[in-house]
Design a protein around this motif. Sequence first.
Motif, mmCIF file in Angstrom:
data_model
loop_
_atom_site.group_PDB
_atom_site.id
_atom_site.type_symbol
_atom_site.label_atom_id
_atom_site.label_comp_id
_atom_site.label_asym_id
_atom_site.label_seq_id
_atom_site.Cartn_x
_atom_site.Cartn_y
_atom_site.Cartn_z
ATOM 1 N N ILE A 159 -29.424 43.807 -63.701
ATOM 2 C CA ILE A 159 -30.210 44.786 -63.615
ATOM 3 C C ILE A 159 -28.998 46.184 -64.646
ATOM 4 O O ILE A 159 -29.916 46.787 -65.247
ATOM 5 N N LEU A 160 -28.458 46.506 -64.282
ATOM 6 C CA LEU A 160 -26.816 47.640 -64.495
ATOM 7 C C LEU A 160 -26.594 46.915 -66.809
ATOM 8 O O LEU A 160 -27.601 48.016 -66.776
ATOM 9 N N VAL A 161 -26.585 45.905 -66.254
ATOM 10 C CA VAL A 161 -26.672 45.655 -67.966
ATOM 11 C C VAL A 161 -27.671 46.282 -68.692
ATOM 12 O O VAL A 161 -27.355 46.480 -69.404
ATOM 13 N N GLY A 162 -28.863 45.869 -67.861
ATOM 14 C CA GLY A 162 -30.381 46.068 -68.681
ATOM 15 C C GLY A 162 -30.222 47.675 -68.922
ATOM 16 O O GLY A 162 -30.218 47.829 -70.322
ATOM 17 N N LEU A 163 -29.942 47.960 -68.142
ATOM 18 C CA LEU A 163 -30.298 49.965 -68.060
ATOM 19 C C LEU A 163 -28.490 50.048 -68.824
ATOM 20 O O LEU A 163 -28.974 50.805 -69.921
#
Length: 260
Positions: free
Chosen positions: A15-19
Amino acid sequence: MKPSIAPLRKYLKAILVGLAFVAGLAAVTLLFPGARLLGHRVSEAVRGRITVLWYRSVARLLNLRIRCFGELMPTPGLVVSNHVSWLDIVALGSQAPLDFIAKREVADWPVVGYLGRRTGTLFVRRGDSHSTRSTAEEMVWRLKRGRRLALFPEGTSSSGEGVLHFHPRLFQPALMANLPVQAVAIAYRGAARPVAPFVGDDAFLPHLWRLLALERIDVDLIPCPPLTPGRFDRNALAQQTRAQILSALELQAPPLTLSA
């Protein structure tokens, strides 16, 4: 039954990498056009700084531990490296502003291709002589305007167990611009060594998912002394930089700098 910690951490990292990729899209779409109003020199400096900070943020989220055994040359020129993974671009891009040369297929990757185009990546279609010539001309133009370019002269990625043949024609723009060439050796260590290679039929998202399972990704960057084009032709540059990288990959010395 409660879910284990590792899968939860993996999903959180995803999720953080996607953000981070969403933030990158916002930056190149909203901030980069505005930076042009500041003038060419200031605009390039601002864009370069934003790009480096983005690469560093992605490196931190992936827990990419980069040990750099020196520094990239601060002057315009051509940086060449052995090629193991798409992570090579994150590792190198976190060190200094660089315009990368990549294969045309990368331009079609979701999100990554768009980010590459907006951050100055040049895409070349392998086996297409017209594409190769136009890319070479653009490289010379950028080098003469004070840019640092980065490419992988093997032409493809490998398992990291060796270094493939370097294609001499890729060094011609540095000769035409009369600017130095610096080799940088890249080596993945520990648990990342068998996982980091991006080869064969690998696809970006499945490979990223495997990387997210790693607690950390250790990678060494070993910059070598720059070579002056006036002393070498393109064949000699290809041979010498490859020899530098082969030699550097055998070094086991304490890192001079630590980043990301």
